[in-house]
Design a protein around this motif. Sequence first.
Motif, PDB file in Angstrom:
ATOM      1  N   PRO A   1      41.621  85.596  49.363  1.00 60.52           N
ATOM      2  CA  PRO A   1      42.553  84.543  49.531  1.00 60.52           C
ATOM      3  C   PRO A   1      44.056  85.288  48.951  1.00 60.52           C
ATOM      4  CG  PRO A   1      41.704  84.966  46.865  1.00 60.52           C
ATOM      5  CD  PRO A   1      41.021  85.629  48.338  1.00 60.52           C
ATOM      6  N   TYR A   2      45.103  84.188  49.819  1.00 56.88           N
ATOM      7  CA  TYR A   2      46.796  85.007  49.764  1.00 56.88           C
ATOM      8  C   TYR A   2      47.581  84.449  48.536  1.00 56.88           C
ATOM      9  CZ  TYR A   2      44.402  85.896  54.102  1.00 56.88           C
ATOM     10  OH  TYR A   2      43.393  85.475  55.328  1.00 56.88           O
ATOM     11  N   ASP A   3      47.866  85.604  47.533  1.00 53.92           N
ATOM     12  CA  ASP A   3      49.096  85.230  46.848  1.00 53.92           C
ATOM     13  C   ASP A   3      50.475  84.737  47.185  1.00 53.92           C
ATOM     14  OD1 ASP A   3      47.254  86.212  44.332  1.00 53.92           O
ATOM     15  OD2 ASP A   3      47.406  88.106  45.609  1.00 53.92           O
ATOM     16  N   VAL A   4      50.794  85.497  48.368  1.00 51.02           N
ATOM     17  CA  VAL A   4      51.811  85.149  49.635  1.00 51.02           C
ATOM     18  C   VAL A   4      51.371  85.200  50.678  1.00 51.02           C
ATOM     19  CG1 VAL A   4      54.312  85.213  50.046  1.00 51.02           C
ATOM     20  CG2 VAL A   4      53.577  86.066  47.629  1.00 51.02           C
ATOM     21  N   SER A   5      52.040  84.604  51.257  1.00 50.70           N
ATOM     22  CA  SER A   5      52.266  83.850  52.559  1.00 50.70           C
ATOM     23  C   SER A   5      53.965  83.525  53.580  1.00 50.70           C
ATOM     24  CB  SER A   5      51.541  82.561  52.934  1.00 50.70           C
ATOM     25  OG  SER A   5      51.092  82.422  54.561  1.00 50.70           O
ATOM     26  N   LEU A   6      54.157  84.969  54.186  1.00 45.78           N
ATOM     27  CA  LEU A   6      54.667  84.966  54.630  1.00 45.78           C
ATOM     28  C   LEU A   6      54.818  83.759  56.197  1.00 45.78           C
ATOM     29  CD1 LEU A   6      57.792  85.515  54.954  1.00 45.78           C
ATOM     30  CD2 LEU A   6      57.738  88.086  55.971  1.00 45.78           C
ATOM     31  N   GLU A   7      55.112  83.025  56.352  1.00 47.62           N
ATOM     32  CA  GLU A   7      55.078  81.814  57.673  1.00 47.62           C
ATOM     33  C   GLU A   7      55.960  81.945  58.328  1.00 47.62           C
ATOM     34  OE1 GLU A   7      51.894  80.698  58.181  1.00 47.62           O
ATOM     35  OE2 GLU A   7      53.658  80.829  60.276  1.00 47.62           O
ATOM     36  N   LEU A   8      55.923  82.894  59.317  1.00 50.36           N
ATOM     37  CA  LEU A   8      56.659  82.737  60.218  1.00 50.36           C
ATOM     38  C   LEU A   8      56.579  82.485  61.849  1.00 50.36           C
ATOM     39  CD1 LEU A   8      57.135  86.903  59.775  1.00 50.36           C
ATOM     40  CD2 LEU A   8      58.881  85.499  59.338  1.00 50.36           C
ATOM     41  N   VAL A   9      55.396  82.246  62.139  1.00 53.18           N
ATOM     42  CA  VAL A   9      54.502  81.089  63.489  1.00 53.18           C
ATOM     43  C   VAL A   9      55.528  79.378  63.196  1.00 53.18           C
ATOM     44  CG1 VAL A   9      53.154  80.542  64.621  1.00 53.18           C
ATOM     45  CG2 VAL A   9      53.583  83.061  63.859  1.00 53.18           C
ATOM     46  N   GLY A  10      55.290  78.952  62.098  1.00 52.96           N
ATOM     47  CA  GLY A  10      55.308  77.705  61.546  1.00 52.96           C
ATOM     48  C   GLY A  10      54.448  76.831  61.304  1.00 52.96           C
ATOM     49  N   ALA A  11      54.298  75.795  61.415  1.00 56.22           N
ATOM     50  CA  ALA A  11      53.470  75.033  61.310  1.00 56.22           C
ATOM     51  C   ALA A  11      51.944  75.120  61.030  1.00 56.22           C
ATOM     52  CB  ALA A  11      53.094  73.070  61.769  1.00 56.22           C
ATOM     53  N   PRO A  12      51.578  75.490  62.808  1.00 55.11           N
ATOM     54  CA  PRO A  12      49.992  75.807  62.487  1.00 55.11           C
ATOM     55  C   PRO A  12      49.830  76.790  61.182  1.00 55.11           C
ATOM     56  CG  PRO A  12      51.046  75.606  65.002  1.00 55.11           C
ATOM     57  CD  PRO A  12      52.109  75.764  63.809  1.00 55.11           C
ATOM     58  N   GLY A  13      50.683  77.942  60.857  1.00 54.06           N
ATOM     59  CA  GLY A  13      50.015  78.882  60.166  1.00 54.06           C
ATOM     60  C   GLY A  13      50.260  78.511  59.053  1.00 54.06           C
ATOM     61  N   VAL A  14      50.822  77.565  58.614  1.00 53.16           N
ATOM     62  CA  VAL A  14      51.300  76.877  57.031  1.00 53.16           C
ATOM     63  C   VAL A  14      49.259  75.997  56.839  1.00 53.16           C
ATOM     64  CG1 VAL A  14      51.465  74.717  55.411  1.00 53.16           C
ATOM     65  CG2 VAL A  14      53.500  76.691  57.013  1.00 53.16           C
ATOM     66  N   ALA A  15      48.921  74.960  57.826  1.00 55.68           N
ATOM     67  CA  ALA A  15      47.543  74.840  57.939  1.00 55.68           C
ATOM     68  C   ALA A  15      47.085  75.804  57.451  1.00 55.68           C
ATOM     69  CB  ALA A  15      47.964  73.506  59.605  1.00 55.68           C
ATOM     70  N   ALA A  16      46.774  76.893  58.834  1.00 48.11           N
ATOM     71  CA  ALA A  16      45.604  77.545  58.714  1.00 48.11           C
ATOM     72  C   ALA A  16      45.466  78.592  57.143  1.00 48.11           C
ATOM     73  CB  ALA A  16      45.763  79.070  59.987  1.00 48.11           C
ATOM     74  N   VAL A  17      46.653  78.612  56.307  1.00 47.58           N
ATOM     75  CA  VAL A  17      46.431  79.742  55.374  1.00 47.58           C
ATOM     76  C   VAL A  17      46.267  78.785  53.710  1.00 47.58           C
ATOM     77  CG1 VAL A  17      48.935  79.044  54.459  1.00 47.58           C
ATOM     78  CG2 VAL A  17      47.973  81.221  54.355  1.00 47.58           C
ATOM     79  N   LEU A  18      46.359  77.406  54.065  1.00 45.55           N
ATOM     80  CA  LEU A  18      46.553  76.001  53.093  1.00 45.55           C
ATOM     81  C   LEU A  18      45.025  76.211  52.445  1.00 45.55           C
ATOM     82  CD1 LEU A  18      48.093  72.669  54.002  1.00 45.55           C
ATOM     83  CD2 LEU A  18      48.237  74.327  52.221  1.00 45.55           C
ATOM     84  N   PRO A  19      43.654  76.104  52.934  1.00 50.43           N
ATOM     85  CA  PRO A  19      42.067  76.400  52.612  1.00 50.43           C
ATOM     86  C   PRO A  19      42.186  77.893  51.877  1.00 50.43           C
ATOM     87  CG  PRO A  19      41.784  75.861  54.537  1.00 50.43           C
ATOM     88  CD  PRO A  19      43.463  76.652  54.745  1.00 50.43           C
ATOM     89  N   ALA A  20      43.058  78.825  51.627  1.00 44.15           N
ATOM     90  CA  ALA A  20      42.937  80.370  51.657  1.00 44.15           C
ATOM     91  C   ALA A  20      44.130  81.029  50.334  1.00 44.15           C
ATOM     92  CB  ALA A  20      42.501  81.660  52.607  1.00 44.15           C
TER      93      ALA A  20
END
Length: 315
Positions: free
Chosen positions: A196-215
């Motif tokens: 699991p991720y406490d912080v997700s720094l999203e530098l790529v955009g929507a596909p990156g946010v979608a990828a991190v949501l389950p984790a």
Amino acid sequence: MHAVTIVDGRLEWRAHKDPIPGFGQLLVAVEAAGVNAADLLQRQGFYPAPPGVPPDIPGMEVAGMVVGVGEGTHRYAEGDRVFAIVGGGAQAELCLVPEGSTLPVPEGITWEEAGGFPEVFFTAHDALFTQGGLLAGERVLVSGGAGGVGTAAVQLAKAAGAHVIASVRHRHLHGAVVELGAVEVVMPDEVADHGPYDVSLELVGAPGVAAVLPALATEARIVVIGVGAGATLELNLLALMGTRSALRGSHLRGRSLAEKAAVTRAVEDRVLPLLAGGTVRVPVADRFPLPEAATAYDRFATGGKLGKIVLVNED
Ligand SMILES: NC(=O)c1ccc[n+]([C@@H]2O[C@H](COP(=O)([O-])OP(=O)(O)OC[C@H]3O[C@@H](n4cnc5c(N)ncnc54)[C@H](OP(=O)(O)O)[C@@H]3O)[C@@H](O)[C@H]2O)c1
């Protein structure tokens, strides 16, 4: 002076009047200026410079020597080596910089490293710590981890004692990102398996946010800084509710001078000592003379690089 100049969507090396420093401004003889995605967007007419900044001279970060000081400035004198974030106008022989957004370049840092430092380190520090509240011991995901902001973020997060996971789509860059401080470097489609991720720094955009949501970890913070791969997605809000997580976005360029000065002070206190001491560095993938900015922009757009593309003044 001469400056990289946007003319009908192209870049030309053109003569301009020398700028004169106004209240609170320094005049800097440019030695190096990093290239950023915003410059390429501005060339296309999509990301206009804010008021008070030359509309046709790109460049959001600059390093050079102070050659003039405006009224109301206190800290710097002619001959000082400085670097700064600016709203635009950095890719020129001379650039006006607000004193509040300016820092001294530590000894031992080359001009090209200095020219590639401000935009990505200011952005990464603000996003990770001020926006994302990253703490020692937390697990942070940095998407686009081999790019300019990504390489800064990986190093800053590691220096803060976080467990850093980076996603990088070019396998040949994975080893270099581990050397910068990532414990794990994964392909973008493997992100969900490494939480699991406490912080997700999203530098790529929507596909990156979608990828991190389950984790997401409990009370995770997603901070969106770049949307180059897309700005819209279908979002299952239950993923945020179930983990009591927050999704926020941020940008630097449009902030007021006072807000940028606050970001600058935070970088001075917490990042400059790391740069001076060699704990963090600026990976420069390629350098080009200022008049060859169009080639530098092409290199930036091609991708597959580690860190920064920097324009240098060879005169
Ligand atoms: N909000 C702000 O204040 C602020 C400030 C600075 C930058 N930014 C934004 O933050 C983003 C990153 O900036 P940067 O200077 O680090 O740019 P950069 O040096 O080009 O790095 C971007 C990284 O993301 C990777 N990437 C791009 N598209 C991808 C995709 N579809 N899938 C996986 N990886 C992808 C790139 O890989 P490749 O090399 O393979 O293309 C590269 O490693 C940009 O969108 C920029 O506009 C925002």
